[in-house]
Scaffold this active site. Sequence first.
Site, short mmCIF file in Angstrom:
data_model
loop_
_atom_site.label_atom_id
_atom_site.label_comp_id
_atom_site.label_asym_id
_atom_site.label_seq_id
_atom_site.Cartn_x
_atom_site.Cartn_y
_atom_site.Cartn_z
N ALA A 14 0.75 -0.93 0.53
CA ALA A 14 -0.10 -0.30 0.04
C ALA A 14 0.91 1.23 0.11
O ALA A 14 0.84 2.12 -1.30
CB ALA A 14 -1.14 -0.07 1.38
N CYS A 47 2.58 -12.55 -0.29
CA CYS A 47 2.44 -13.29 -1.04
C CYS A 47 3.06 -14.66 -1.84
O CYS A 47 2.62 -15.93 -2.05
CB CYS A 47 1.35 -12.65 -1.79
SG CYS A 47 0.57 -11.94 -1.61
N TYR A 429 -16.30 -22.39 -24.81
CA TYR A 429 -16.37 -23.33 -24.59
C TYR A 429 -15.20 -23.99 -25.83
O TYR A 429 -14.90 -23.64 -26.96
CB TYR A 429 -17.42 -23.81 -24.80
CG TYR A 429 -17.69 -25.29 -24.92
CD1 TYR A 429 -17.17 -26.15 -23.78
CD2 TYR A 429 -17.91 -25.16 -26.42
CE1 TYR A 429 -16.96 -27.51 -24.49
CE2 TYR A 429 -17.82 -26.82 -26.77
CZ TYR A 429 -17.37 -27.96 -26.07
OH TYR A 429 -16.73 -29.35 -26.06
#
Length: 456
Positions: A14, A47, A429
């Site tokens: 941040a 992370c 698809y």
Amino acid sequence: MVMKRLIVVGGDAAGMSAASQARKRVPAGRLEIVAFERGNHASYSACGIPYWIGGTVEARDDLIVRTPGEFRDNQDIDLRVRHEVVAIDLHARTVTVRSDADESTLGFDHLMIATGATPVSPPWADVDFGGVFGVQTLDDGDRLASWLTPEVRRAVVIGGGYIGVEMAEALINRGLDVTLLERGDQPMSTVDPDMGALVRDAMVRLGIDVRTGAEVTGLTGAGGRVTGVTTEAGEVPADVVVLGLGVRPNTLLARSAGLPVGEHGGLLTDLRMRVPGHEGVWAAGDCVETRHLITGQYVHLPLGTHANKQGRVAGINIGGGYATFPGAIGTAVTKVCDLEVARTGLRERDATAAGFDFVTATVETTNRAGYFPGSAPMHVKLLAERRTGRLLGAQIVGRSEAAKRIDALAVALWSGMSVEEMTALDLGYAPPFAPVWDPVLIAARKAAEEVLAADR
Ligand SMILES: Cc1cc2nc3c(=O)[nH]c(=O)nc-3n(C[C@H](O)[C@H](O)[C@H](O)COP(=O)(O)OP(=O)(O)OC[C@H]3O[C@@H](n4cnc5c(N)ncnc54)[C@H](O)[C@@H]3O)c2cc1C
């Protein structure tokens, strides 16, 4: 032209997003930017720590996005590591900063508070022997990595949230025997217990000893090293213990200065990330509370995705631009080995607490056409509001490209779609990517039927 100064407290996601955005808009001759980071590293990916510990990411330095030298040379941002801001004086508009060398006071025109979160650490974790680690910072990761010598064989991870689950995977990938202790009924309480049970089954199949309903009461040690974890059901031997007990907003400094916090202990901001009532004071990331767009309530959502976005918004505004952070809907993804877990919106308990009357639908289908190599089971659960059919939440547990389908569901949720409307979504698809009816569409169809059935 008067030179102004932006001071950033906290040099990670941040804080440095804000600093970079402010610099993009205001040149160095008009705005001095000084960022203080108390740790050894700034601007890195927390992370990525589980993936580095587990060996998927080879080099630890790959987690470092930008060094202080790069900030200085490329953006004229003065980022000082090993500098802790120990006091803020809002009246005098100064901060007091402590480093190894000295303590000094510096004035600000803009103050960006990005102090992140503090890991929850119960009294029993306060021990005087080694081998007990949190994994909040890269410094924590360094300490854990150097403890993991070949004689360290038995790992106990305490807490089955996403950090605990990712660390259990990391340690099993390193060849350790891993036990995961979770107080609740299932690991991954970020999803409903029925979906958490699928995660548990997958973890057990990987060889992780998952013990739920396990209340930890203490740690034991000998010769300066941890030897076990005490639970109400007995002792679990351990050569290393990793804590993943959640985090709370790190706002002690801000609160001591008199800044307001909300119900969850996080700083409160307006949509532009200003702290209301305090001209030129901004806050973002894990230290703030965020408005949940489905319930309208403030929540603490300590995720990198929000920290980066909020920091960017603050920086644009500090630089004289205009940007807002509207809120969040709680989208998150993780994985444990090849099992992917994703969620967005409300779980059943959140929807109940918020007062919604809702139906649920869970489908088991496959991630690809059933005949296509790599086809694997995938579970999708949807929550939809009764009567209106509005999507309230979604959860996915599956393999290979299952989790990122949550993004389509997050967009549907964000835009207020009903599950009936979702049945017609034009999703891609082809056999390598999806069955002819995508799992999202199959789940939407079932949820739409449930909405109709609920009022029949
Ligand atoms: C192991 C792990 C895995 C994660 N995985 C994910 C993921 O997959 N997806 C996701 O979205 N999020 C993930 N997160 C969360 C994400 O890393 C955080 O949400 C994000 O780093 C928050 O950014 P921040 O800048 O608000 O706080 P932080 O990154 O915590 O940075 C705050 C900084 O402020 C410094 N600081 C605090 N007080 C002071 C002070 N007084 N003076 C100077 N410096 C100070 C701290 O040292 C810290 O470096 C993960 C976190 C961890 C620990």
